[in-house]
Scaffold this active site. Sequence first.
Site, short mmCIF file in Angstrom:
data_model
loop_
_atom_site.label_atom_id
_atom_site.label_comp_id
_atom_site.label_asym_id
_atom_site.label_seq_id
_atom_site.Cartn_x
_atom_site.Cartn_y
_atom_site.Cartn_z
CE LYS A 80 -9.12 -2.17 3.02
NZ LYS A 80 -8.61 -2.26 1.68
N GLY A 129 -7.29 -15.77 -0.68
CA GLY A 129 -6.10 -15.70 0.16
C GLY A 129 -5.61 -14.28 0.19
CG ASN A 157 -11.14 -5.73 1.87
OD1 ASN A 157 -11.35 -5.35 0.72
ND2 ASN A 157 -9.95 -5.65 2.43
CB CYS A 204 -6.72 -7.66 1.96
SG CYS A 204 -5.26 -6.74 1.46
CG LEU A 206 -20.41 -13.43 -8.87
CD1 LEU A 206 -21.62 -13.24 -9.78
CD2 LEU A 206 -20.86 -14.02 -7.53
CE LYS A 207 -11.54 -17.37 -13.17
NZ LYS A 207 -11.59 -18.79 -12.89
CB VAL A 247 -0.96 -0.01 1.22
CG1 VAL A 247 -1.67 1.33 1.36
CG2 VAL A 247 -1.99 -1.13 1.07
CE LYS A 297 10.25 -2.66 1.93
NZ LYS A 297 9.12 -2.80 2.85
C1 UGA Z 1 -8.39 -7.04 -1.96
C2 UGA Z 1 -9.51 -6.12 -2.49
O1 UGA Z 1 -9.98 -6.60 -3.75
C3 UGA Z 1 -8.97 -4.69 -2.66
O2 UGA Z 1 -10.05 -3.83 -3.06
C4 UGA Z 1 -8.41 -4.21 -1.31
O3 UGA Z 1 -7.85 -2.91 -1.41
C5 UGA Z 1 -7.32 -5.17 -0.86
O4 UGA Z 1 -7.88 -6.50 -0.74
C6 UGA Z 1 -6.81 -4.69 0.48
O5 UGA Z 1 -7.59 -4.66 1.44
O6 UGA Z 1 -5.69 -4.19 0.56
P1 UGA Z 1 -6.27 -8.32 -3.03
O7 UGA Z 1 -6.27 -9.12 -1.76
O8 UGA Z 1 -5.01 -7.71 -3.49
O9 UGA Z 1 -7.36 -7.10 -2.93
O10 UGA Z 1 -6.75 -9.27 -4.23
P2 UGA Z 1 -8.15 -9.71 -4.87
O11 UGA Z 1 -8.03 -9.56 -6.33
O12 UGA Z 1 -9.29 -9.05 -4.21
O13 UGA Z 1 -8.17 -11.28 -4.56
C7 UGA Z 1 -8.23 -11.78 -3.24
C8 UGA Z 1 -8.42 -13.28 -3.27
O14 UGA Z 1 -9.74 -13.61 -3.71
C9 UGA Z 1 -7.48 -14.03 -4.21
O15 UGA Z 1 -7.01 -15.20 -3.55
C10 UGA Z 1 -8.32 -14.39 -5.39
O16 UGA Z 1 -7.90 -15.56 -6.05
C11 UGA Z 1 -9.68 -14.59 -4.74
N1 UGA Z 1 -10.82 -14.40 -5.65
C12 UGA Z 1 -11.09 -13.17 -6.16
C13 UGA Z 1 -11.64 -15.47 -5.97
O17 UGA Z 1 -11.41 -16.61 -5.51
N2 UGA Z 1 -12.70 -15.28 -6.79
C14 UGA Z 1 -13.01 -14.06 -7.31
O18 UGA Z 1 -14.01 -13.97 -8.04
C15 UGA Z 1 -12.17 -12.98 -6.99
#
Ligand code: UGA
Length: 441
Positions: free
Chosen positions: A204, A257, A208, A260, A250-251, A11, A35
């Site tokens: 927030k 994981g 999430n 977040c 919706l995947k 972030v 770093k």
């Molecule tokens: C998530 C939120 O999407 C962001 O908006 C937020 O800012 C961030 O957390 C945070 O709080 O910092 P992130 O964890 O980077 O972002 O990634 P995502 O793309 O949201 O995916 C999270 C997990 O959900 C992954 O493991 C992904 O494979 C899974 N996922 C996502 C699914 O299994 N199905 C989906 O349809 C979408």
Amino acid sequence: MKIAVVGTGYVGLVTGVSLSEIGHNVTCIDIDLAKVNKMKKGVSPIYEPGLSELMLSNIEQKRLFFTTDHKEAFKDTEVIYIAVGTPENANGSANLKYVEQVAIDIASNVYRDTVVVTKSTVPVGTNHNIQRIIEKNLINKVKVDVISNPEFLKEGSAIYDSFNGDRIVIGSENDEAADKLEEINKPFGVPVYRTDIKSAEMIKYASNAFLATKISFINEISNICELLGANVEEVAIGMGLDQRIGNQFLKAGIGYGGSCFPKDTKALIQIAGNVDYDFQLLKGVVNVNRKQQKILLNKLEERIPSLKGKKIAILGLAFKPNTDDMREAASIVISKELIKSGARVIAYDPISMENAKSILDEKVEYASSIEDAIAESDATLILTEWDEIKHIDLDLFKSMEYPLIIDGRNCFDINKMKNSGIEYHSVGRPSVVSTNEKAYV
Ligand code: UGA
């Protein structure tokens, strides 16, 4: 505007780099000297598409700086962003020690009126507490206004998201300070939503938690689809056409994981619990996710009841594609269980193998290519939908005695798999079963 950003994790670094890209003068602070020295040379500590390029160009244009010294960074700074981690405590609550330390560092080092912007994900009430800590420890007679400005970017597309977000939330009790933050963000061209501090903090967590709920919901639907012979992808498309539902998140797969959703869902359960509210729905979401991370193991054990001595290839280790982040990745749970069952685990990931080595069981072996990982394997598990994995040459499996793929991310078209000669199980879709007499069971 002269800005300081404390913390250079996903972030903080992306925030600092993006703010410099839109013309601000940004100094990023981190306590890790090694770093900081790397970042000064433009070397990004994380894999994030587009980040290194922007870092380098803004360093060259003298808009982006790195230091370990708060005093130097806060000198003449009008705005300080807090972007340090809020890791999970043993009981699931958010650990605020880093945020509180930054509040003390700010109080001890500001010499002019300052706006403090909290980007870190913090429980409702924390920004008021930060305000109190700063005021209590201020060494100079200056005015400090704390604002909540939660982050919504996704790893793997963080730079793109900074410039194309759906909204910027500003939670403030001081209009002047909120105006300043809105002005800073103007060049991003992202709509701004202004609210009070506590609501911003809750937006927030609620966002999430809702996204995690969507994922656990579709994963449960996928498990029922499997039992009934329906196809979850068709179901998700049909659901998503309803604009009230929307087609994103919706995947179906092996659960969410990352740094977040797992942390923030548990923290929100705690936040509710602290005011004697039992957030039953969210508890269900967390439990479903825990089970979903292991469903591939059930599918594998149905096909190969004894895994002892079997060679299992794992393709994809990161919690999602386009990141090297291994936090709360399903690969951690799955590889651990496989090793416990006596299997030999050979893993491949295009980017996250170095990070994985310090996290996964030491018995996990690493291959330098997909081909090497799957060679002579008894089964291949797909855990992350990297493009490289989605575009595997399926002919690589042809030389195997009995090719078996168990795909946790639905990477391949079912119809294509029907002609591949590979036994193929995915999530929430009918299995493609081979009639090969060498099948395990
Ligand atoms: C998530 C939120 O999407 C962001 O908006 C937020 O800012 C961030 O957390 C945070 O709080 O910092 P992130 O964890 O980077 O972002 O990634 P995502 O793309 O949201 O995916 C999270 C997990 O959900 C992954 O493991 C992904 O494979 C899974 N996922 C996502 C699914 O299994 N199905 C989906 O349809 C979408």
